[in-house]
Enzyme design. Structure first.
Site, PDB file in Angstrom:
ATOM      1  N   SER A  82       0.811  -1.227   0.000  1.00  0.00           N
ATOM      2  CA  SER A  82       0.000   0.000   0.000  1.00  0.00           C
ATOM      3  C   SER A  82       0.840   1.270   0.000  1.00  0.00           C
ATOM      4  O   SER A  82       0.319   2.333  -0.320  1.00  0.00           O
ATOM      5  CB  SER A  82      -0.929   0.010   1.215  1.00  0.00           C
ATOM      6  OG  SER A  82      -0.196   0.123   2.414  1.00  0.00           O
ATOM      7  N   LYS A 161       0.876   4.224   7.022  1.00  0.00           N
ATOM      8  CA  LYS A 161       0.199   5.058   6.017  1.00  0.00           C
ATOM      9  C   LYS A 161       0.767   6.480   6.112  1.00  0.00           C
ATOM     10  O   LYS A 161       1.534   6.808   7.016  1.00  0.00           O
ATOM     11  CB  LYS A 161      -1.314   5.106   6.254  1.00  0.00           C
ATOM     12  CG  LYS A 161      -2.012   3.753   6.342  1.00  0.00           C
ATOM     13  CD  LYS A 161      -2.075   3.032   5.019  1.00  0.00           C
ATOM     14  CE  LYS A 161      -2.780   1.686   5.161  1.00  0.00           C
ATOM     15  NZ  LYS A 161      -2.723   0.892   3.908  1.00  0.00           N
TER      16      LYS A 161
END
Length: 316
Positions: A82, A161
């Site tokens: 990701s 993230k």
């Protein structure tokens, strides 16, 4: 008949000489025996000292490792794709190992552009597998120490993230140029990666006002990331509490060819201007990165020194 005095021959030396030589020989034997016994005792003492010092060194190294990972910095493996291409994590490649410092956010809050590691909030964990935390606090503490030493699977599930918006800000997607908006202003995101074969446009969402003391986070591999847009059903439930943040990703440690600092481009810098309360842009603040790296690397080398010291003892 007159007495005749006969002189003593060489075979008739006084008994005194024989006694002295015998005593000297016995004394020499005793000396050699004492030396052998002393040598044995000394060998046993050296052997005992070796094992004790080895035990002390290993124990010290383990304690320092745990303390450093609890309060200073911790190494995390990135298995997810990701955050491509900022962080590598994919099947068949050398997944990045990053150093996450736990000091920065003791003095400041996470800022837009920061790459953070955080424990998955309850809203994220509904569909995530994981190990249940033991009910007994002592067992739970031992379990956490074991996870720090990579002896057991971690209780919590951690994510990495990038911070896009902070508490109180409204975030949505997208404008006519397919850019994320914060407070109605488009963001500059040079770190976005479009995976081959995936559409080079972002899915629409929002607008969402981020709850106070929460963060809106998204992956750099924008169309291959389960982040605040989807977790917990999306919306406000997808925001991450600041208290869940473990630390700030500072450096890629492994593989060796990837050793570098992690890009921290503030996507709001142009749209909204720099945050005057942010410490991230203050002179010398990046020096903290090295204050974190040095003790962490020293802790790793400590284990190598233990092995080297043991080999030296074995040679001697």
């Amino acid at each position: 008949m007159a007495d005749v005095m006969r002189s003593q021959g060489p075979d008739e030396d006084p008994a005194e000489g024989s006694s002295d030589e015998q005593a000297a020989a016995e004394q020499a034997d005793e000396t050699r025996s004492s030396a052998r016994n002393a040598s044995k005792r000394s060998g046993k003492s050296r052997k005992g000292s070796f094992w004790w010092e080895l035990f002390v060194l290993i124990s010290t190294a383990l304690v320092l490792t745990v303390l450093l990972q609890l309060f200073v910095a911790r190494v995390f493996l990135i298995p997810s794709r990701s955050m491509e291409q900022t962080l590598h994590g994919c099947d068949g490649c050398s997944n990045d190992r990053i150093l996450v410092d736990k000091i920065t956010y003791r003095f400041s809050d996470p800022q837009p552009g920061d790459v953070v590691v955080f424990s998955g909030p309850k809203s994220w964990m509904a569909d995530e597998g994981g190990v249940s935390e033991p009910a007994n606090p002592v067992v739970g503490f031992s379990y956490r120490i074991g996870s720090l030493l990579h002896l057991v699977e971690p209780v919590e599930k951690d994510f990495v993230k990038r911070v896009i918006a902070t508490g109180g800000q409204t975030v949505e997607c997208c404008d006519e140029q397919n850019r994320v908006l914060v407070e109605g202003e488009p963001l500059d995101e040079p770190y976005i990666y479009w995976a081959p074969g995936s559409p080079q446009e972002q899915e629409e969402f929002g607008p969402v006002t981020v709850p106070e003391d929460h963060l809106w986070v998204m992956g750099d591999n924008r169309n291959n990331s389960l982040d605040s847009r989807y977790q917990g059903g999306g919306g406000r439930a997808g925001a991450v509490p600041v208290d869940n943040v473990v630390g700030k990703a500072q450096v890629i440690l492994l593989p060796p060819g990837r050793w570098q600092g992690i890009e921290e481009s503030n996507p709001q810098a142009v749209a909204l201007g720099p945050d005057e309360d942010s410490w991230s842009g203050s002179p010398g603040w990046e020096g903290l990165r090295y204050l974190v790296v040095v003790p962490a690397v020293w802790s790793t080398r400590r284990g190598s020194l233990v092995a080297a010291r043991s080999r030296t003892w074995e040679r001697h």
